[in-house]
Design a protein around this motif. Structure first.
Motif, PDB file in Angstrom:
ATOM      1  N   ASP A 166      18.470  25.380   0.661  1.00 18.16           N
ATOM      2  CA  ASP A 166      19.916  25.169   0.713  1.00 18.16           C
ATOM      3  C   ASP A 166      20.668  26.299   1.394  1.00 18.16           C
ATOM      4  O   ASP A 166      21.773  26.114   1.881  1.00 18.16           O
ATOM      5  CB  ASP A 166      20.468  24.988  -0.714  1.00 18.16           C
ATOM      6  CG  ASP A 166      19.908  23.745  -1.387  1.00 18.16           C
ATOM      7  OD1 ASP A 166      19.545  22.812  -0.653  1.00 18.16           O
ATOM      8  OD2 ASP A 166      19.835  23.724  -2.630  1.00 18.16           O
ATOM      9  N   TRP A 171      21.873  27.022   5.998  1.00 20.18           N
ATOM     10  CA  TRP A 171      22.840  26.325   6.853  1.00 20.18           C
ATOM     11  C   TRP A 171      23.297  27.183   8.032  1.00 20.18           C
ATOM     12  O   TRP A 171      23.499  26.689   9.145  1.00 20.18           O
ATOM     13  CB  TRP A 171      24.060  25.895   6.021  1.00 20.18           C
ATOM     14  CG  TRP A 171      24.845  27.053   5.459  1.00 20.18           C
ATOM     15  CD1 TRP A 171      24.678  27.637   4.249  1.00 20.18           C
ATOM     16  CD2 TRP A 171      25.895  27.751   6.129  1.00 20.18           C
ATOM     17  NE1 TRP A 171      25.550  28.681   4.091  1.00 20.18           N
ATOM     18  CE2 TRP A 171      26.329  28.769   5.237  1.00 20.18           C
ATOM     19  CE3 TRP A 171      26.522  27.640   7.362  1.00 20.18           C
ATOM     20  CZ2 TRP A 171      27.344  29.653   5.558  1.00 20.18           C
ATOM     21  CZ3 TRP A 171      27.531  28.510   7.685  1.00 20.18           C
ATOM     22  CH2 TRP A 171      27.948  29.500   6.786  1.00 20.18           C
ATOM     23  N   TRP A 202      20.788  27.108  10.773  1.00 18.31           N
ATOM     24  CA  TRP A 202      20.917  25.863  11.532  1.00 18.31           C
ATOM     25  C   TRP A 202      22.069  25.971  12.535  1.00 18.31           C
ATOM     26  O   TRP A 202      21.956  25.530  13.678  1.00 18.31           O
ATOM     27  CB  TRP A 202      21.172  24.684  10.601  1.00 18.31           C
ATOM     28  CG  TRP A 202      19.997  24.235   9.787  1.00 18.31           C
ATOM     29  CD1 TRP A 202      19.838  24.346   8.447  1.00 18.31           C
ATOM     30  CD2 TRP A 202      18.813  23.575  10.262  1.00 18.31           C
ATOM     31  NE1 TRP A 202      18.633  23.812   8.035  1.00 18.31           N
ATOM     32  CE2 TRP A 202      17.981  23.321   9.138  1.00 18.31           C
ATOM     33  CE3 TRP A 202      18.366  23.186  11.516  1.00 18.31           C
ATOM     34  CZ2 TRP A 202      16.744  22.701   9.251  1.00 18.31           C
ATOM     35  CZ3 TRP A 202      17.121  22.554  11.633  1.00 18.31           C
ATOM     36  CH2 TRP A 202      16.330  22.331  10.501  1.00 18.31           C
ATOM     37  N   SER A 203      23.179  26.540  12.128  1.00 19.15           N
ATOM     38  CA  SER A 203      24.351  26.622  13.006  1.00 19.15           C
ATOM     39  C   SER A 203      24.087  27.506  14.212  1.00 19.15           C
ATOM     40  O   SER A 203      24.699  27.317  15.272  1.00 19.15           O
ATOM     41  CB  SER A 203      25.563  27.146  12.223  1.00 19.15           C
ATOM     42  OG  SER A 203      25.341  28.481  11.771  1.00 19.15           O
TER      43      SER A 203
END
Length: 576
Positions: A212, A215, A218-219
């Motif tokens: 989790d 993120w 990923w960006s």
């Protein structure tokens, strides 16, 4: 990081042998021909003008800005020439390197996801496919796009299936961005996210879960994508702003960013085909790899039933790519070529088993028999019976001997293919198919290239022009094609390329009248209409399926201008 077992000496020998074969087959013929229409001369001309002008940011086609494609391929061709100083090699080198790079990436994916044997099968399956070799032996943008998309797929698949590997992911996104500034469709590699999300939420085997808190990593993939795109977009936009007083640069920006991307996809203006256009492409231009479909389809289905993410992600991406390109009216076979490496990858795990099947070996032999018989039949018929198609081909190419050398070539390929079938038979069918395909490409490259080059590239035509043009005289070009300016190999004046032909002619005659004793015009037969006295002009003959002339001012009928109807020529005349 995963630890791979050390390659055995046999595996290393097979790997290097495969690369050597790929280099020979795809590189054969380099240096024996010049760029051939329709796209090769256009791209080579843009690259040549970059080198000569020093303007590497805005491609030109003659005096006009060329906005149909981003400049990535032109940069690579120009850079290759800067190093090698030979356009005959430089214009084909990016495609050769893209092919070898794609083979290496597919091999590495097979090695990582399965084992080295699967990697070798994957690269071999790609190399033997007709469309892959045919396109990578040409200097078009599509092999380069295929390489960048395959590199993007490599990074994403390594991360999604063997990860987390954030460096591979960011590298993949960066390569997708390079694909965008190559042809605009590099971003399609990111469609892999859709089957990846299916695998993650469906608890598929072999899929990596990132946690989790990932993120922000990923960006950074979006940052890598945009950074790669900015390498061209930012300098280009700043350069266009510096030319704010010239509307041509504003038109360039609008055309390349909007009209040639979203406009081409949403409202295709050429190459219209029905929605199922790609069905025969995946069946026939992907031969002989497509012969494995009856064996791979049930095995893919079984892998999907057992939730094998290694099959789901590449297969799902192939389907999404086919759907994407089937939606618009405009379709070309090369659009879906980036799917080929992924198809070879998911075929490879089953090839060891499938190649032992008698039905597949017989199918492979049947494929070669059909090709060989067709080549033998065409060559023999053209040499013995002189049918209409042979005469028309020889006339279109300007062959005085009726093209006998080419017909002997076709006959020779047919004989070799059929001889291999007889010698190797079903037991060695794999070798028969591989050797037949290799023989076909080698003979075509080494035999046909020198024969076809003068008529295909306009080299012979422009040699005629140079011989008739006195030293110190100038040449103006009307209704010209890219190969004419490229192969002239000396400065010339053009009056636009996209401008209507009758307007080009009017501007050219006015230019010629300023110095009638030292200025010649080179023109397509059709644009001259009745405004040129052909008895005073020089016929240059037939090249690129057209008739060409050059003339001085004394051949121009004063006060006569061709009508707008000269721009509306039959489609067959325009096709290369």
């Amino acid at each position: 990081m995963p630890v791979f077992p050390e390659a055995t000496p046999l595996e290393r020998r097979r790997f290097w042998l495969l690369l050597l074969i790929a280099f020979i087959v795809i590189g054969a013929g380099m240096g024996l021909r010049d760029p051939w229409p329709s796209d090769e001369p256009r791209f080579a001309l843009a690259a040549k003008q970059m080198v000569e002008s020093g303007d590497w940011l805005f491609p030109h086609r003659g005096s006009e800005l060329y906005s149909d494609k981003p400049p990535m391929l032109f940069w690579l061709e120009a850079a290759s020439y800067t190093v090698l100083r030979s356009w005959r090699i430089a214009f084909l080198l990016p495609s050769l390197l893209a092919a070898l790079g794609s083979l290496l990436l597919v091999y590495d994916l097979g090695r990582r996801l399965w084992n080295r044997q699967v990697g070798l099968y994957a690269a071999s399956a790609l190399l033997i496919t007709f469309q892959f070799v045919y396109q990578t032996k040409r200097a078009q943008i599509d092999p380069l796009v295929m390489f960048y998309i395959t590199a993007a797929n490599w990074g994403l698949l390594v991360h999604m299936l063997k990860g987390p590997n954030w460096r591979a992911f960011w590298f993949g996104c960066f390569c997708a961005g390079l694909g965008v500034i190559t042809k605009g469709v590099g971003v399609l590699a990111l469609l892999l996210f859709l089957p990846y999300l299916v695998a993650v939420f469906g608890q598929w085997h072999g899929v990596s879960r990132m946690g989790d808190g990932a993120w922000w990593r990923w960006s950074l993939g979006l940052v890598a994508l945009l950074f790669a795109m900015a390498l061209w977009l930012v300098p280009m936009l700043l350069g266009a702003k510096a030319h704010a007083g010239d509307p041509a640069y504003a038109a360039y920006v609008n055309d390349i960013l909007f009209h040639q991307t979203a406009g081409r996809y949403g409202k295709s203006w050429d190459h219209h085909h029905p929605v199922f256009y790609y069905v025969p492409i995946v069946l026939f231009t992907w031969l002989p790899l497509s012969l494995t479909y009856p064996g791979t389809l049930p095995r893919w289905w079984q892998a999907l039933k057992t939730k094998d993410a290694r099959i789901l992600l590449p297969l799902g991406w192939i389907v999404l790519l086919l759907v994407f390109f089937s939606i618009p009216k405009g379709k070309r076979d090369v659009y879906i070529m980036p799917a080929l490496p992924m198809l070879a990858l998911i075929t490879a795990p089953y090839l060891g088993e499938l190649l032992q099947k008698r039905w597949l070996r017989i199918a492979g032999l049947a494929f070669i028999v059909i090709m060989g018989a067709a080549m033998l039949g065409v060559g023999a018929a053209a040499l013995v019976a002189h049918p209409k198609f042979a005469s028309e081909f020889a006339t279109a190419r300007g062959f005085e001997d009726g093209g006998r050398s080419l017909w002997w070539m076709a006959l020779s390929i047919g004989v070799i293919m059929l001889a291999l079938i007889v010698i190797l038979r079903v037991r060695h069918a794999v070798a028969a198919v591989a050797c037949s395909m290799a023989a076909m490409w080698l003979i075509w490259s080494l035999w046909a290239y020198p024969i076809l080059n003068d008529s295909s590239s306009a080299a012979g035509l422009m040699q005629e022009v140079r011989e008739h043009l006195p030293p110190g005289d100038q040449l103006g070009m009307v209704a010209w094609k890219e190969q004419n300016l490229l192969m002239l190999d000396r400065p010339a004046t053009d009056f636009g390329f996209t401008k209507p032909w009758h307007d080009q002619y009017a501007a050219a005659v006015k230019w010629q009248a300023e110095d009638p004793s030292h200025r010649w015009l080179f023109a397509l037969d059709g644009v001259m209409a009745d405004c040129v006295d052909r008895s005073k002009a020089i016929s240059l003959g037939h090249a690129n399926r057209r008739e060409w002339w050059m003339f001085r001012a004394d051949a121009v009928v004063q006060g006569c201008l061709p009508g707008e109807d000269v721009d509306r020529v039959p489609a067959a005349t325009l096709e290369e």
